[in-house]
Design a protein around this motif. Structure first.
Motif, PDB file in Angstrom:
ATOM      1  N   GLY A 115       0.790  -1.219   0.000  1.00 21.08           N
ATOM      2  CA  GLY A 115       0.000   0.000   0.000  1.00 21.08           C
ATOM      3  C   GLY A 115       0.822   1.268   0.000  1.00 21.08           C
ATOM      4  N   ARG A 116       0.132   2.377  -0.229  1.00 21.12           N
ATOM      5  CA  ARG A 116       0.757   3.692  -0.244  1.00 21.12           C
ATOM      6  C   ARG A 116       0.149   4.539   0.848  1.00 21.12           C
ATOM      7  NH1 ARG A 116       0.128   3.244  -6.730  1.00 21.12           N
ATOM      8  NH2 ARG A 116       2.067   2.118  -7.084  1.00 21.12           N
ATOM      9  N   ASP A 117       0.879   5.564   1.275  1.00 20.66           N
ATOM     10  CA  ASP A 117       0.434   6.315   2.443  1.00 20.66           C
ATOM     11  C   ASP A 117       0.898   7.761   2.354  1.00 20.66           C
ATOM     12  OD1 ASP A 117      -0.350   7.178   4.956  1.00 20.66           O
ATOM     13  OD2 ASP A 117       0.378   5.390   5.998  1.00 20.66           O
ATOM     14  N   ALA A 127       0.228  18.502   6.487  1.00 21.38           N
ATOM     15  CA  ALA A 127       1.484  17.878   6.920  1.00 21.38           C
ATOM     16  C   ALA A 127       2.668  18.613   6.293  1.00 21.38           C
ATOM     17  CB  ALA A 127       1.504  16.409   6.511  1.00 21.38           C
ATOM     18  N   TYR A 128       2.552  18.924   5.006  1.00 21.81           N
ATOM     19  CA  TYR A 128       3.615  19.681   4.336  1.00 21.81           C
ATOM     20  C   TYR A 128       3.756  21.077   4.949  1.00 21.81           C
ATOM     21  CZ  TYR A 128       3.679  16.080   0.688  1.00 21.81           C
ATOM     22  OH  TYR A 128       3.793  14.895   0.000  1.00 21.81           O
ATOM     23  N   ASP A 176       0.575  11.660   9.670  1.00 18.44           N
ATOM     24  CA  ASP A 176       1.559  11.004  10.536  1.00 18.44           C
ATOM     25  C   ASP A 176       2.647  10.313   9.725  1.00 18.44           C
ATOM     26  OD1 ASP A 176       0.168  11.855  12.737  1.00 18.44           O
ATOM     27  OD2 ASP A 176      -0.858   9.950  13.097  1.00 18.44           O
ATOM     28  N   TYR A 177       2.248   9.670   8.632  1.00 15.98           N
ATOM     29  CA  TYR A 177       3.236   8.975   7.814  1.00 15.98           C
ATOM     30  C   TYR A 177       4.217   9.954   7.185  1.00 15.98           C
ATOM     31  CZ  TYR A 177       5.470   5.896   4.504  1.00 15.98           C
ATOM     32  OH  TYR A 177       6.426   5.190   3.823  1.00 15.98           O
ATOM     33  N   GLU A 180      11.378  12.880   8.405  1.00 18.12           N
ATOM     34  CA  GLU A 180      12.481  12.801   9.361  1.00 18.12           C
ATOM     35  C   GLU A 180      13.488  11.724   8.950  1.00 18.12           C
ATOM     36  OE1 GLU A 180      13.148  14.881  11.689  1.00 18.12           O
ATOM     37  OE2 GLU A 180      11.264  15.994  11.644  1.00 18.12           O
ATOM     38  N   ASP A 181      12.971  10.595   8.498  1.00 17.88           N
ATOM     39  CA  ASP A 181      13.847   9.507   8.059  1.00 17.88           C
ATOM     40  C   ASP A 181      14.675   9.925   6.848  1.00 17.88           C
ATOM     41  OD1 ASP A 181      12.822   7.923  10.072  1.00 17.88           O
ATOM     42  OD2 ASP A 181      11.413   6.850   8.772  1.00 17.88           O
ATOM     43  N   SER A 182      14.038  10.620   5.899  1.00 19.78           N
ATOM     44  CA  SER A 182      14.761  11.081   4.707  1.00 19.78           C
ATOM     45  C   SER A 182      15.828  12.102   5.077  1.00 19.78           C
ATOM     46  CB  SER A 182      13.784  11.695   3.688  1.00 19.78           C
ATOM     47  OG  SER A 182      13.011  10.696   3.050  1.00 19.78           O
TER      48      SER A 182
END
Length: 315
Positions: A96-98, A140-141, A102-103, A109-111
């Protein structure tokens, strides 16, 4: 070298943007550093990557491309001279895509950690999940932009309807606007950009950076038959191009490239560069000598007759 403004942003893209999907996949870390050094020396200072690159390679989990780019920028100390575009939403390694709030916040942060940077110049919605309200994604952006972690946002692989809804929400609810579109576009695939999407981008002053610009290597002319691609990493992408249209496109490319004494890849890239509505094509390479076609494309101008020929055989 002429740099073009991406939409209404302060970002200026080089004539060709390098596609970082090869890093950690068909090109190892050492080879990637060599390519990045050569690109930087050429003045090609924008790299397009994603949090999912290169999860499809055996043993990879996703993020390998970002990690390599981050290490290179850290070692060279040139982050301030680079433009980095990365993406979110493909949910690498999972079903799936998200693009929920929250995602996105966690993925960003991970990137940033993998890229070893405090900010992303251009952050794309990579794939739509068709269930998250567009306002939630844009909010979110907004958080990331307010935090200084993202400068601008773009959209790739989302439907016309969802793009229009997003642009409307940006206008009416004072939310960040998608400044750049990233569609698939090449001599072998024109329908995904030309027409409605092209019109929307023009009306909303959006920049356009096309991907699969060389049709996964088909337009370089190195694959003559389906037997040539058997067992190759890009076989699944290339299979659909071996038809009458493909043969006509390759013949026209050869005729034009022979006239200019440049590679077919250079002609294919130059065709995109001269098409209306395009800011810059994205293209990849796996060997330093492949970058010669970038230089050829940048310095060449195709005539109106040559453009007409390529338009005709690719329509």
């Amino acid at each position: 070298m002429e740099y073009k403004r991406l939409g209404e942003t302060e970002l200026k893209a080089p004539p060709i943007i390098f596609g970082g999907n090869v890093f950690g996949w068909t090109v190892n870390e050492k080879e990637s550093f060599g390519l990045l050094d050569q690109l930087f020396d050429m003045g090609i200072n924008m790299i397009d990557t994603a949090d999912s690159y290169s999860h499809w390679a055996p043993g990879n989990k996703g993020g390998e491309s970002e990690t390599i780019i981050g290490k290179w920028m850290k070692e060279r100390g040139n982050r301030d001279k680079m433009l980095i575009a990365t993406k979110v939403g493909s949910n690498p390694g999972k079903e799936g895509r998200d693009i929920s709030k929250d995602y996105i916040l966690k993925a960003a942060e991970d990137s940033l950690q993998r890229l070893q940077t405090d900010y992303i110049d251009l952050y794309f919605t990579h794939w739509d999940d068709d269930r998250t309200p567009v306002e939630e994604t844009l909010k979110a952006y907004q958080i990331l932009i307010d935090q200084g972690k993202v400068r601008y946002i773009g959209a790739s692989n989302i439907s016309i309807e969802r793009l229009e809804a997003s642009l409307k929400a940006s206008r009416n609810k004072n939310l960040p606007k998608y400044e750049v579109s990233q569609p698939e576009y090449s001599l072998m695939q024109r329908e995904k950009f030309e027409g409605k999407l092209q019109k929307i981008c023009h009306e909303n002053n959006m920049g356009v950076t096309s991907y699969f610009s060389l049709a996964s290597g088909f337009l370089t002319g190195k694959y003559s038959t389906e037997e040539d691609i058997e067992g190759r990493d890009r076989e699944k992408f290339l299979q659909e191009y071996f038809n009458e249209k493909g043969k006509e496109v390759l013949k026209a490319l050869k005729d034009v490239s022979d006239h200019h004494n440049i590679s077919q890849a250079a002609v294919a890239l130059r065709w995109i560069m001269q098409r209306p509505g395009i800011t810059a094509p994205i293209a990849s390479a796996t060997k330093p000598e492949h970058l010669k076609s970038f230089k050829e494309a940048i310095r060449t101008e195709l005539s109106s007759d040559e453009m007409d020929l390529l338009n005709k055989v690719s329509s």
